[in-house]
Structure formats: structure tokens, C-alpha cells
Design a protein around this motif. Structure first.
Motif, PDB file in Angstrom:
ATOM      1  N   TYR A 243       0.824  -1.202   0.000  1.00  0.00           N
ATOM      2  CA  TYR A 243       0.000   0.000   0.000  1.00  0.00           C
ATOM      3  C   TYR A 243       0.863   1.258   0.000  1.00  0.00           C
ATOM      4  O   TYR A 243       1.986   1.259   0.504  1.00  0.00           O
TER       5      TYR A 243
ATOM      6  N   LEU B  13     -11.979  -9.574   6.373  1.00  0.00           N
ATOM      7  CA  LEU B  13     -11.210  -8.329   6.386  1.00  0.00           C
ATOM      8  C   LEU B  13     -12.093  -7.147   6.008  1.00  0.00           C
ATOM      9  O   LEU B  13     -12.047  -6.086   6.650  1.00  0.00           O
ATOM     10  N   ARG B  14     -12.925  -7.332   4.977  1.00  0.00           N
ATOM     11  CA  ARG B  14     -13.833  -6.248   4.582  1.00  0.00           C
ATOM     12  C   ARG B  14     -14.824  -5.936   5.698  1.00  0.00           C
ATOM     13  O   ARG B  14     -15.122  -4.764   5.954  1.00  0.00           O
TER      14      ARG B  14
ATOM     15  N   TRP C 201     -14.303  -6.329   8.893  1.00  0.00           N
ATOM     16  CA  TRP C 201     -13.568  -5.634   9.952  1.00  0.00           C
ATOM     17  C   TRP C 201     -13.398  -4.164   9.588  1.00  0.00           C
ATOM     18  O   TRP C 201     -13.564  -3.279  10.439  1.00  0.00           O
ATOM     19  N   CYS C 202     -13.075  -3.890   8.318  1.00  0.00           N
ATOM     20  CA  CYS C 202     -12.919  -2.509   7.876  1.00  0.00           C
ATOM     21  C   CYS C 202     -14.248  -1.759   7.969  1.00  0.00           C
ATOM     22  O   CYS C 202     -14.281  -0.580   8.364  1.00  0.00           O
ATOM     23  N   ASP C 203     -15.345  -2.439   7.591  1.00  0.00           N
ATOM     24  CA  ASP C 203     -16.664  -1.811   7.692  1.00  0.00           C
ATOM     25  C   ASP C 203     -16.980  -1.470   9.136  1.00  0.00           C
ATOM     26  O   ASP C 203     -17.548  -0.409   9.437  1.00  0.00           O
TER      27      ASP C 203
ATOM     28  N   LYS D 255     -14.898  -0.730  11.429  1.00  0.00           N
ATOM     29  CA  LYS D 255     -14.071   0.402  11.841  1.00  0.00           C
ATOM     30  C   LYS D 255     -14.411   1.673  11.068  1.00  0.00           C
ATOM     31  O   LYS D 255     -13.832   2.726  11.327  1.00  0.00           O
TER      32      LYS D 255
ATOM     33  N   MET E 115     -13.925   2.224   7.776  1.00  0.00           N
ATOM     34  CA  MET E 115     -12.893   2.566   6.804  1.00  0.00           C
ATOM     35  C   MET E 115     -13.006   1.640   5.605  1.00  0.00           C
ATOM     36  O   MET E 115     -13.485   0.518   5.708  1.00  0.00           O
TER      37      MET E 115
ATOM     38  N   PRO F   1     -11.719  -0.872   2.754  1.00  0.00           N
ATOM     39  CA  PRO F   1     -10.603  -1.840   2.672  1.00  0.00           C
ATOM     40  C   PRO F   1      -9.500  -1.283   1.792  1.00  0.00           C
ATOM     41  O   PRO F   1      -9.756  -0.798   0.692  1.00  0.00           O
ATOM     42  N   PRO F   2      -8.271  -1.296   2.254  1.00  0.00           N
ATOM     43  CA  PRO F   2      -7.162  -0.776   1.434  1.00  0.00           C
ATOM     44  C   PRO F   2      -6.934  -1.657   0.224  1.00  0.00           C
ATOM     45  O   PRO F   2      -7.114  -2.859   0.269  1.00  0.00           O
TER      46      PRO F   2
ATOM     47  N   PHE G 160      -0.363   3.217   5.229  1.00  0.00           N
ATOM     48  CA  PHE G 160      -1.050   2.215   6.027  1.00  0.00           C
ATOM     49  C   PHE G 160      -0.024   1.463   6.844  1.00  0.00           C
ATOM     50  O   PHE G 160       1.096   1.217   6.398  1.00  0.00           O
TER      51      PHE G 160
ATOM     52  N   LEU H   7      -0.586  -4.874   8.061  1.00  0.00           N
ATOM     53  CA  LEU H   7      -1.720  -5.641   8.571  1.00  0.00           C
ATOM     54  C   LEU H   7      -1.496  -7.103   8.223  1.00  0.00           C
ATOM     55  O   LEU H   7      -1.372  -7.460   7.048  1.00  0.00           O
TER      56      LEU H   7
END
Length: 240
Positions: A178, A204-205, A207-209, A211, A213, A215-216, A234, A237
């Protein structure tokens, strides 16, 4: 002038230097190289392992070179890209390889690292209009490998490789870089130990949702030390 003296069992190397009427003789000491030893506890396992690396860019080339140094015996490299000068900032390859296909140049690089390594190189695109024709070929390749690594940062390639690895029950690792190399993601999916890779990616998506944010997404286009003005670095991770 170099002089070699030998009695059939041992050689002595002398260097004779002339400076006008003066002559100086220097003795060269020779040493026998140490015998090769297994570097790792699992050296034999590595030597007999076959790894498929999808993507021969900055991350893929570094991973391949590191594994070759660790003693991995067989590789299959898949990529359809050509190396350009802008790629040299982070790629394992060098100026001599510019203009050549990355997989072929990386194949030669791995052999220089370990002359005993067996490397296959294939120019294969899984995102073009011919992708359907290549999926069956990729499935056959993965069937013959012990381990698969995706370094392309391409979601389409990831989904294809992940689905095949799940079907074939092959260990799968994927990595992403990233913000021009200022962070990244490494994740794995081992059959019977971890969730399938597509499930792990969904987690992972989620978890990002949670938070709040996005997903990178990995990318290969920014090779500079300084990113764009709107780039945010970033942290690393790791998903295990």
C-alpha cells in the motif's frame, strides 16, 4: 607475473613483481571453501517443495528471491508484464532486465541465486479477454505445486487463484503493498487450519466496515518514495 608451484597434492601461488632491477615475491594463501550445509531445520522439505508465485512485480520478485535463498527447490512464475526502468526502485531485477518479460528475467535471477533451483516461467494474464482460456491452465499448474502465493494486488486474480486453491486444497498466501511501499497486508489460508481465502477476505472487509474505513487496495503504479498528496500510509496488517 603469477607462478604456481605444485607437487601433485598441493599448490602454492606466488606473485612476482618487478620494479627495475628489484624483484619482490609475494605468497598467496589459499583456503578451501566450507562444505555446503542445510541452512534450515526444514532444508530438505524446502528443497523438495514447489511454489507457484502469481505476479513477478516488486513484491513477487522479492518473495521469489528470498525463497530461493532459503533453499526452495522448484518455482513456477506467472506474470504477463514487462520490466521498465520505473520498476527498478523496488524490483529484485536490475537494468539489464529492462524491456524483458519479468517472469523470464526473474527465472534467470533465481538460477543465479541457486544454480540447483528448477524454475518455470509463463507469461499468463488472468485479467484480459483470454482469461477464461488461462483458468484451466492455471488450475493444472496449481495442482502440481505445494504452495501458491499471489502478489498481484489484483482482486480478479486473487479470486481466481483463491477459488482454485480452495478446490485443490492448496495452501494459499497473498500479499499487498500500500501507499507506494509504506505498508501492506500479508494473509494466509491453510486447508483444515484457516478459513478459505475468499472467506478471510470477506472477514477483512467486514472488519474494515466495522471500523468505518474502506478496505485498502494494493497497487503497483506508485514507485516513488513520496506518494501523491492524498496518499495516507497504512500500517502493516497481517492476517493469520
Amino acid at each position: 607475473m603469477l607462478v604456481v608451484m605444485s607437487n601433485g597434492r598441493r599448490e602454492v601461488l606466488l606473485r612476482v613483481r618487478h620494479n627495475g632491477s628489484k624483484r619482490k615475491i609475494e605468497l598467496f594463501h589459499t583456503f578451501e571453501p566450507p562444505k555446503a550445509r542445510e541452512r534450515r531445520l526444514h532444508g530438505k522439505i524446502f528443497r523438495e517443495s514447489s511454489i507457484c508465485i502469481v505476479g513477478a512485480g516488486s513484491l513477487g520478485s522479492k518473495v521469489a528471491a528470498s525463497l530461493a535463498r532459503e533453499g526452495v527447490g522448484r518455482f513456477m512464475l506467472l506474470d504477463n508484464d514487462v520490466l521498465w526502468s520505473d520498476n527498478l526502485v523496488r524490483n529484485e531485477l536490475d537494468e539489464m532486465d529492462v524491456g524483458h518479460h519479468k517472469t523470464v528475467s526473474l527465472q534467470h535471477r533465481l538460477v543465479r541465486i541457486n544454480p540447483d533451483v528448477k524454475v518455470g516461467a509463463l507469461g499468463m494474464s488472468l485479467t484480459s479477454q483470454t482469461a477464461v482460456q488461462h483458468i484451466a491452465q492455471l488450475s493444472e499448474i496449481i495442482s502440481t505445486c505445494d504452495f501458491v502465493i499471489d502478489t498481484t494486488a489484483d482482486n480478479s486474480v486473487f479470486r481466481t487463484a483463491a477459488a482454485i486453491c480452495t478446490q485443490k486444497r492448496k495452501p494459499f498466501v497473498w500479499g499487498r503493498v500500500y501507499a507506494g511501499g509504506l505498508g501492506g497486508l500479508i494473509a494466509r489460508s491453510f486447508p483444515s487450519e484457516d478459513p478459505p481465502p475468499l472467506t478471510a477476505a470477506s472477514q477483512l472487509r467486514a472488519w474494515c466496515d466495522e471500523k468505518g474505513m474502506a478496505p485498502p487496495e494494493g497497487r503497483e503504479d506508485n514507485y516513488g518514495v513520496q506518494g501523491h498528496d492524498d496518499d495516507e500510509p497504512f500500517s502493516l496488517l497481517t492476517v493469520m
